[in-house]
Design an enzyme around this catalytic site. Structure first.
Site, mmCIF file in Angstrom:
data_model
loop_
_atom_site.group_PDB
_atom_site.id
_atom_site.type_symbol
_atom_site.label_atom_id
_atom_site.label_comp_id
_atom_site.label_asym_id
_atom_site.label_seq_id
_atom_site.Cartn_x
_atom_site.Cartn_y
_atom_site.Cartn_z
ATOM 1 N N SER A 85 0.825 -1.215 0.000
ATOM 2 C CA SER A 85 0.000 0.000 0.000
ATOM 3 C C SER A 85 0.859 1.265 0.000
ATOM 4 O O SER A 85 2.029 1.249 0.395
ATOM 5 C CB SER A 85 -0.923 0.014 1.222
ATOM 6 O OG SER A 85 -1.716 -1.153 1.235
HETATM 7 N N1 SAM Z 1 -0.515 -5.123 4.008
HETATM 8 C C1 SAM Z 1 0.191 -5.439 2.805
HETATM 9 C C2 SAM Z 1 1.577 -4.907 2.759
HETATM 10 O O1 SAM Z 1 1.978 -4.154 3.655
HETATM 11 O O2 SAM Z 1 2.304 -5.253 1.808
HETATM 12 C C3 SAM Z 1 -0.540 -5.007 1.572
HETATM 13 C C4 SAM Z 1 -1.548 -5.964 1.222
HETATM 14 S S1 SAM Z 1 -2.208 -6.013 -0.379
HETATM 15 C C5 SAM Z 1 -2.844 -4.410 -0.632
HETATM 16 C C6 SAM Z 1 -3.625 -6.999 0.040
HETATM 17 C C7 SAM Z 1 -3.292 -8.424 0.418
HETATM 18 O O3 SAM Z 1 -4.495 -9.054 0.880
HETATM 19 C C8 SAM Z 1 -2.800 -9.266 -0.742
HETATM 20 O O4 SAM Z 1 -1.562 -9.817 -0.424
HETATM 21 C C9 SAM Z 1 -3.876 -10.340 -0.894
HETATM 22 O O5 SAM Z 1 -3.382 -11.578 -1.313
HETATM 23 C C10 SAM Z 1 -4.420 -10.400 0.521
HETATM 24 N N2 SAM Z 1 -5.765 -10.983 0.646
HETATM 25 C C11 SAM Z 1 -6.850 -10.806 -0.146
HETATM 26 N N3 SAM Z 1 -7.893 -11.500 0.327
HETATM 27 C C12 SAM Z 1 -7.462 -12.134 1.467
HETATM 28 C C13 SAM Z 1 -8.076 -13.015 2.416
HETATM 29 N N4 SAM Z 1 -9.347 -13.387 2.325
HETATM 30 N N5 SAM Z 1 -7.332 -13.434 3.457
HETATM 31 C C14 SAM Z 1 -6.029 -13.082 3.589
HETATM 32 N N6 SAM Z 1 -5.401 -12.271 2.710
HETATM 33 C C15 SAM Z 1 -6.107 -11.806 1.673
#
Ligand code: SAM
Length: 235
Positions: A85
Site C-alpha cells: 500500500s
Molecule cells: N498489508 C500489505 C503490505 O503491507 O504489503 C498489503 C496488502 S495487499 C494491498 C492486500 C493483500 O491481501 C494481498 O496480499 C492479498 O493476497 C491479501 N488478501 C486478499 N484476500 C485475502 C483473504 N481473504 N485473506 C487473507 N489475505 C487476503
C-alpha cells in the site's frame, strides 16, 4: 526522480544513508498529504506513527526491480497481482487503530509484510493472515530475518479472522471487502477499533473506521475514498 530532494543526490543510491534520507522525505510527504484533506475530516498523523514510518525499512519489502522507488508515496507491485500500500495509507490506517504496546492486532492481508512490521512497532502482538502462499512464506521469512518476534503470519482466509487469538484490540484489513465481514466484527474487543476498505471491487472504496463500544455497540465512520485490491475468500 522527481521525489528526491537535492541532498539525496549526494548519497550513494542503494546505501543505507540514501534509504534513510529518502525515507525521511517520504515521511514529509505523509505529513503534507495528511493536511490536504479537502472535504474530509483532518486526520493528523501522530509523532509516534511518523517515527515508525521513519524507521521501518520499506525497501526490504519491495521487489528487487522497483527498490529505487521504495520511498515514493505510492503503492508498488509485490507480485501475484498484489501491491504494497501507499505509505500515507499505511500511516493513516495505523493511526486510526490508536494502538499501544499492550494491544493485540489482527491484520488481514499480510502481502509484503510491511504493514505488519509497522503494526509490530506500535502493538504487543500482531497476527497476520495471507491467502496467497508464496506471499505468506516470503513475508514470514523476511519479518523473521528483520527480528520481528512479535508477528505471527498464517496462510489462510483472513476474512474469517483468527478465532484462536480473538478478541483483538485492533483489526486492519488491507484488501477491499464488498460488505463488512461479520466474523471480523465479532472478533473485535469491546473498546476495539477496526479499519477496512469497503465498497466493492470497482477501484474506489471507502475507508471505514469501526469502533465497538464497551456495550458491544458498533459505530461506523467514513474516513476517505481509497483504492485497494479485492478481499477474496469466503466471508
Ligand atoms: N498489508 C500489505 C503490505 O503491507 O504489503 C498489503 C496488502 S495487499 C494491498 C492486500 C493483500 O491481501 C494481498 O496480499 C492479498 O493476497 C491479501 N488478501 C486478499 N484476500 C485475502 C483473504 N481473504 N485473506 C487473507 N489475505 C487476503
Amino acid at each position: 526522480m522527481e521525489f528526491l530532494k537535492p541532498q539525496a543526490a549526494k548519497t550513494n543510491p542503494g546505501s543505507e544513508d540514501h534509504y534513510a534520507l529518502t525515507r525521511r522525505h517520504m515521511v514529509e510527504e505523509i505529513v503534507a498529504m495528511s493536511r490536504e484533506t479537502g472535504a474530509y475530516k483532518p486526520r493528523p498523523i501522530s509523532a509516534k506513527v511518523l517515527s515508525v514510518m521513519a524507521k521501518v525499512p520499506r525497501h526490504r519489502f519491495i521487489q528487487e526491480g522497483s527498490v529505487y522507488s521504495a520511498y515514493y508515496n505510492r503503492p508498488l507491485p509485490i507480485g501475484h497481482g498484489q501491491t504494497i500500500s501507499q505509505p500515507y495509507i499505511v500511516a493513516l490506517m495505523t493511526e486510526l487503530l490508536a494502538l499501544d504496546k499492550q494491544d493485540t492486532v489482527l491484520e488481514v492481508g499480510t502481502g509484503s509484510g510491511y504493514q505488519s512490521a509497522v503494526l509490530a512497532e506500535m502493538a504487543g502482538k500482531v497476527y497476520s493472515v495471507e491467502i496467497i502462499e508464496p506471499l505468506a512464506v516470503r513475508a514470514a521469512k523476511l519479518l523473521g530475518d528483520l527480528g520481528y518476534a512479535n508477528i505471527q503470519v498464517k496462510l489462510g482466509d483472513g476474512s474469517k479472522g483468527w478465532p484462536e487469538y480473538a478478541p483483538f484490540d485492533g483489526i486492519i484489513v488491507t484488501a477491499a471487502a464488498d460488505h463488512m465481514p461479520q466474523p471480523l466484527v465479532d472478533q473485535l474487543k469491546p473498546g476495539g477499533r477496526m479499519v477496512i476498505p469497503v465498497g466493492g471491487w470497482s477501484y474506489i472504496q471507502e475507508l471505514i473506521l469501526i469502533t465497538k463500544d464497551q456495550d458491544g455497540m458498533i459505530h461506523q465512520e467514513n474516513v476517505l475514498p481509497v483504492s485497494f485490491v479485492p478481499l477474496t475468500g469466503g466471508y
